[in-house]
Write a protein that holds these residues in place. Sequence first.
Motif, PDB file in Angstrom:
ATOM      1  N   ASN A  47     -32.630 -37.755 -49.828  1.00 41.09           N
ATOM      2  CA  ASN A  47     -31.726 -38.060 -48.711  1.00 41.09           C
ATOM      3  C   ASN A  47     -32.422 -38.847 -47.607  1.00 41.09           C
ATOM      4  N   TRP A  48     -33.517 -39.549 -47.906  1.00 38.50           N
ATOM      5  CA  TRP A  48     -34.283 -40.221 -46.850  1.00 38.50           C
ATOM      6  C   TRP A  48     -33.403 -41.218 -46.071  1.00 38.50           C
ATOM      7  N   ALA A  49     -32.381 -41.792 -46.751  1.00 43.06           N
ATOM      8  CA  ALA A  49     -31.549 -42.803 -46.082  1.00 43.06           C
ATOM      9  C   ALA A  49     -30.267 -42.205 -45.510  1.00 43.06           C
ATOM     10  N   SER A  55     -45.368 -36.316 -54.132  1.00 42.61           N
ATOM     11  CA  SER A  55     -44.157 -36.223 -53.310  1.00 42.61           C
ATOM     12  C   SER A  55     -44.590 -35.729 -51.939  1.00 42.61           C
ATOM     13  N   ILE A  56     -43.945 -36.230 -50.898  1.00 48.22           N
ATOM     14  CA  ILE A  56     -44.292 -35.800 -49.535  1.00 48.22           C
ATOM     15  C   ILE A  56     -43.033 -35.767 -48.684  1.00 48.22           C
ATOM     16  N   TRP A  57     -42.990 -34.756 -47.822  1.00 45.21           N
ATOM     17  CA  TRP A  57     -41.833 -34.602 -46.934  1.00 45.21           C
ATOM     18  C   TRP A  57     -42.294 -33.907 -45.655  1.00 45.21           C
ATOM     19  N   VAL A  58     -41.802 -34.393 -44.526  1.00 45.63           N
ATOM     20  CA  VAL A  58     -42.042 -33.753 -43.231  1.00 45.63           C
ATOM     21  C   VAL A  58     -40.669 -33.496 -42.604  1.00 45.63           C
ATOM     22  N   ALA A  59     -40.481 -32.324 -42.031  1.00 41.41           N
ATOM     23  CA  ALA A  59     -39.181 -31.952 -41.472  1.00 41.41           C
ATOM     24  C   ALA A  59     -38.797 -32.886 -40.329  1.00 41.41           C
ATOM     25  N   HIS A  76     -40.337 -33.434 -36.681  1.00 40.90           N
ATOM     26  CA  HIS A  76     -41.808 -33.370 -36.733  1.00 40.90           C
ATOM     27  C   HIS A  76     -42.389 -34.688 -37.235  1.00 40.90           C
ATOM     28  N   ARG A  77     -41.510 -35.668 -37.480  1.00 43.58           N
ATOM     29  CA  ARG A  77     -41.967 -36.942 -38.066  1.00 43.58           C
ATOM     30  C   ARG A  77     -42.543 -37.871 -37.003  1.00 43.58           C
ATOM     31  N   GLY A  78     -43.325 -38.825 -37.469  1.00 41.75           N
ATOM     32  CA  GLY A  78     -43.846 -39.867 -36.579  1.00 41.75           C
ATOM     33  C   GLY A  78     -44.969 -39.398 -35.670  1.00 41.75           C
ATOM     34  N   ARG A  79     -45.559 -38.234 -35.970  1.00 41.70           N
ATOM     35  CA  ARG A  79     -46.654 -37.722 -35.128  1.00 41.70           C
ATOM     36  C   ARG A  79     -47.942 -37.544 -35.913  1.00 41.70           C
ATOM     37  N   GLY A  80     -48.004 -38.150 -37.089  1.00 43.95           N
ATOM     38  CA  GLY A  80     -49.255 -38.132 -37.838  1.00 43.95           C
ATOM     39  C   GLY A  80     -49.369 -37.043 -38.890  1.00 43.95           C
ATOM     40  N   LEU A  81     -48.340 -36.175 -38.959  1.00 43.68           N
ATOM     41  CA  LEU A  81     -48.441 -35.073 -39.930  1.00 43.68           C
ATOM     42  C   LEU A  81     -48.450 -35.579 -41.369  1.00 43.68           C
ATOM     43  N   LEU A  90     -46.935 -42.803 -57.069  1.00 47.32           N
ATOM     44  CA  LEU A  90     -45.710 -42.351 -56.404  1.00 47.32           C
ATOM     45  C   LEU A  90     -44.644 -43.419 -56.544  1.00 47.32           C
ATOM     46  N   SER A  91     -43.439 -43.033 -56.209  1.00 51.33           N
ATOM     47  CA  SER A  91     -42.313 -43.967 -56.215  1.00 51.33           C
ATOM     48  C   SER A  91     -41.695 -43.976 -54.834  1.00 51.33           C
ATOM     49  N   VAL A  92     -41.486 -45.158 -54.288  1.00 56.24           N
ATOM     50  CA  VAL A  92     -40.840 -45.256 -52.981  1.00 56.24           C
ATOM     51  C   VAL A  92     -39.707 -46.266 -53.091  1.00 56.24           C
ATOM     52  N   GLU A  93     -38.537 -45.857 -52.605  1.00 53.78           N
ATOM     53  CA  GLU A  93     -37.373 -46.733 -52.729  1.00 53.78           C
ATOM     54  C   GLU A  93     -37.461 -47.895 -51.755  1.00 53.78           C
ATOM     55  N   GLY A 102     -36.921 -50.313 -48.894  1.00 56.83           N
ATOM     56  CA  GLY A 102     -36.408 -50.104 -47.542  1.00 56.83           C
ATOM     57  C   GLY A 102     -36.891 -48.825 -46.888  1.00 56.83           C
ATOM     58  N   ASN A 103     -37.547 -47.927 -47.636  1.00 59.02           N
ATOM     59  CA  ASN A 103     -38.034 -46.675 -47.041  1.00 59.02           C
ATOM     60  C   ASN A 103     -39.300 -46.975 -46.230  1.00 59.02           C
ATOM     61  N   PRO A 104     -39.278 -46.678 -44.898  1.00 56.27           N
ATOM     62  CA  PRO A 104     -40.451 -46.970 -44.069  1.00 56.27           C
ATOM     63  C   PRO A 104     -41.701 -46.203 -44.485  1.00 56.27           C
ATOM     64  N   ALA A 105     -41.527 -45.178 -45.322  1.00 56.20           N
ATOM     65  CA  ALA A 105     -42.681 -44.414 -45.816  1.00 56.20           C
ATOM     66  C   ALA A 105     -43.663 -45.331 -46.549  1.00 56.20           C
ATOM     67  N   ARG A 106     -43.185 -46.466 -47.064  1.00 58.29           N
ATOM     68  CA  ARG A 106     -44.057 -47.389 -47.791  1.00 58.29           C
ATOM     69  C   ARG A 106     -45.250 -47.825 -46.924  1.00 58.29           C
ATOM     70  N   HIS A 107     -45.021 -48.024 -45.610  1.00 59.21           N
ATOM     71  CA  HIS A 107     -46.127 -48.405 -44.697  1.00 59.21           C
ATOM     72  C   HIS A 107     -47.234 -47.365 -44.710  1.00 59.21           C
ATOM     73  N   LEU A 108     -46.794 -46.109 -44.686  1.00 61.28           N
ATOM     74  CA  LEU A 108     -47.759 -44.999 -44.653  1.00 61.28           C
ATOM     75  C   LEU A 108     -48.639 -45.033 -45.916  1.00 61.28           C
ATOM     76  N   TYR A 109     -48.014 -45.244 -47.071  1.00 57.58           N
ATOM     77  CA  TYR A 109     -48.770 -45.267 -48.332  1.00 57.58           C
ATOM     78  C   TYR A 109     -49.720 -46.469 -48.356  1.00 57.58           C
ATOM     79  N   GLU A 110     -49.218 -47.618 -47.897  1.00 51.85           N
ATOM     80  CA  GLU A 110     -50.056 -48.827 -47.928  1.00 51.85           C
ATOM     81  C   GLU A 110     -51.254 -48.662 -46.992  1.00 51.85           C
ATOM     82  N   ARG A 111     -51.014 -48.028 -45.847  1.00 55.29           N
ATOM     83  CA  ARG A 111     -52.125 -47.768 -44.913  1.00 55.29           C
ATOM     84  C   ARG A 111     -53.184 -46.874 -45.543  1.00 55.29           C
ATOM     85  N   HIS A 112     -52.779 -46.046 -46.502  1.00 56.41           N
ATOM     86  CA  HIS A 112     -53.727 -45.149 -47.177  1.00 56.41           C
ATOM     87  C   HIS A 112     -54.249 -45.728 -48.481  1.00 56.41           C
TER      88      HIS A 112
HETATM   89  C1  LIG Z   1     -42.386 -40.212 -44.986  1.00 59.97           C
HETATM   90  C2  LIG Z   1     -42.799 -38.974 -44.167  1.00 59.97           C
HETATM   91  C3  LIG Z   1     -43.326 -37.891 -45.105  1.00 59.97           C
HETATM   92  C4  LIG Z   1     -43.908 -39.390 -43.220  1.00 59.97           C
HETATM   93  O1  LIG Z   1     -44.281 -38.263 -42.434  1.00 59.97           O
HETATM   94  P1  LIG Z   1     -44.629 -38.453 -40.888  1.00 59.97           P
HETATM   95  O2  LIG Z   1     -45.178 -37.186 -40.376  1.00 59.97           O
HETATM   96  O3  LIG Z   1     -43.445 -39.023 -40.209  1.00 59.97           O
HETATM   97  O4  LIG Z   1     -45.796 -39.540 -41.031  1.00 59.97           O
HETATM   98  P2  LIG Z   1     -46.827 -40.070 -39.940  1.00 59.97           P
HETATM   99  O5  LIG Z   1     -46.376 -39.671 -38.567  1.00 59.97           O
HETATM  100  O6  LIG Z   1     -48.195 -39.684 -40.372  1.00 59.97           O
HETATM  101  O7  LIG Z   1     -46.737 -41.621 -40.147  1.00 59.97           O
HETATM  102  C5  LIG Z   1     -45.546 -42.261 -39.848  1.00 59.97           C
HETATM  103  C6  LIG Z   1     -45.318 -43.273 -40.904  1.00 59.97           C
HETATM  104  O8  LIG Z   1     -44.262 -42.887 -41.765  1.00 59.97           O
HETATM  105  C7  LIG Z   1     -43.205 -43.844 -41.712  1.00 59.97           C
HETATM  106  N1  LIG Z   1     -41.966 -43.112 -41.495  1.00 59.97           N
HETATM  107  C8  LIG Z   1     -41.057 -42.892 -42.437  1.00 59.97           C
HETATM  108  N2  LIG Z   1     -40.014 -42.213 -41.939  1.00 59.97           N
HETATM  109  C9  LIG Z   1     -40.297 -41.982 -40.641  1.00 59.97           C
HETATM  110  C10 LIG Z   1     -39.612 -41.323 -39.597  1.00 59.97           C
HETATM  111  N3  LIG Z   1     -38.396 -40.787 -39.774  1.00 59.97           N
HETATM  112  N4  LIG Z   1     -40.177 -41.254 -38.376  1.00 59.97           N
HETATM  113  C11 LIG Z   1     -41.380 -41.826 -38.178  1.00 59.97           C
HETATM  114  N5  LIG Z   1     -42.083 -42.465 -39.127  1.00 59.97           N
HETATM  115  C12 LIG Z   1     -41.539 -42.540 -40.360  1.00 59.97           C
HETATM  116  C13 LIG Z   1     -43.488 -44.807 -40.584  1.00 59.97           C
HETATM  117  O9  LIG Z   1     -43.230 -46.122 -41.039  1.00 59.97           O
HETATM  118  C14 LIG Z   1     -44.943 -44.607 -40.281  1.00 59.97           C
HETATM  119  O10 LIG Z   1     -45.723 -45.546 -40.936  1.00 59.97           O
HETATM  120  P3  LIG Z   1     -46.584 -46.581 -40.035  1.00 59.97           P
HETATM  121  O11 LIG Z   1     -47.221 -45.771 -38.937  1.00 59.97           O
HETATM  122  O12 LIG Z   1     -47.582 -47.138 -40.980  1.00 59.97           O
HETATM  123  O13 LIG Z   1     -45.553 -47.555 -39.579  1.00 59.97           O
HETATM  124  C15 LIG Z   1     -41.607 -38.411 -43.356  1.00 59.97           C
HETATM  125  O14 LIG Z   1     -41.186 -39.378 -42.454  1.00 59.97           O
HETATM  126  C16 LIG Z   1     -40.430 -37.968 -44.200  1.00 59.97           C
HETATM  127  O15 LIG Z   1     -40.402 -36.850 -44.678  1.00 59.97           O
HETATM  128  N6  LIG Z   1     -39.427 -38.841 -44.378  1.00 59.97           N
HETATM  129  C17 LIG Z   1     -38.198 -38.516 -45.110  1.00 59.97           C
HETATM  130  C18 LIG Z   1     -38.453 -38.282 -46.586  1.00 59.97           C
HETATM  131  C19 LIG Z   1     -39.185 -39.441 -47.251  1.00 59.97           C
HETATM  132  O16 LIG Z   1     -38.852 -40.596 -47.064  1.00 59.97           O
HETATM  133  N7  LIG Z   1     -40.184 -39.082 -48.064  1.00 59.97           N
HETATM  134  C20 LIG Z   1     -40.944 -40.035 -48.840  1.00 59.97           C
HETATM  135  C21 LIG Z   1     -40.207 -40.416 -50.077  1.00 59.97           C
HETATM  136  S1  LIG Z   1     -41.106 -41.649 -50.996  1.00 59.97           S
END
Ligand SMILES: CC(C)(COP(=O)(O)OP(=O)(O)OC[C@H]1O[C@@H](n2cnc3c(N)ncnc32)[C@H](O)[C@@H]1OP(=O)(O)O)[C@@H](O)C(=O)NCCC(=O)NCCS
Length: 152
Positions: A24-26, A85-89, A92-97, A119-122, A124-134
């Motif tokens: 449900n990320w979108a 797989s990774i998920w943050v509630a 609590h997102r966007g703070r480095g968790l 991993l698989s990322v759809e 348009g999912n901004p999570a892709r940035h996080l993976y690329e940074r790692h």
């Molecule tokens: C993807 C996810 C696990 C990242 O956790 P997080 O604690 O927000 O991650 P961080 O704070 O360490 O880093 C933020 C990064 O995640 C990305 N991100 C994805 N969704 C985000 C959101 N809702 N809020 C903030 N950042 C988000 C940002 O692009 C950012 O990357 P960048 O700093 O390189 O631009 C979390 O946002 C989440 O659970 N999203 C919904 C489910 C999902 O998309 N899971 C991954 C499926 S492949």
Amino acid sequence: MTTIRPLRADEQALLSQATLGNINWAGPRYALDDVMNTPTIAHYVAADEGLVAEDGGPVGVVWLRFFPADDPGYGFVEESIPELSIWVAEGHRGRGLGGQLLDGIVALAREKDMPGISLSVEKGNPARHLYERHGFLPAGDGYDSGTLVLRF
Ligand SMILES: CC(C)(COP(=O)(O)OP(=O)(O)OC[C@H]1O[C@@H](n2cnc3c(N)ncnc32)[C@H](O)[C@@H]1OP(=O)(O)O)[C@@H](O)C(=O)NCCC(=O)NCCS
């Protein structure tokens, strides 16, 4: 304060909640029943290794699952490479968790001598940035463009 601890074997409910959050990320497209009744999704509700972020209860989780070639995940690359797989509630997102969880599971996979993580990322999912940074990179020719891999 948020702490990171190992995922326990009895935390299936957390994995189903997290898997629902991931599909449900979108936006709210699916319900918990869809997770459990769709075999290609339900097989993510199990872990070989995992870490949980705790802040008065679980607020995030990252886990690895080895899939067999005849029942692959969306991000399957090879049987010896587990899928992440990774998920943050929300709230609590966007703070480095997510980054902290990712660093932790990469360290764990290295310690266990795994050859990498995929991993698989759809699209348009901004999570892709996080993976690329790692350091995750596209798996390459023959794979979906959303299949990323980090080889050690
Ligand atoms: C993807 C996810 C696990 C990242 O956790 P997080 O604690 O927000 O991650 P961080 O704070 O360490 O880093 C933020 C990064 O995640 C990305 N991100 C994805 N969704 C985000 C959101 N809702 N809020 C903030 N950042 C988000 C940002 O692009 C950012 O990357 P960048 O700093 O390189 O631009 C979390 O946002 C989440 O659970 N999203 C919904 C489910 C999902 O998309 N899971 C991954 C499926 S492949």
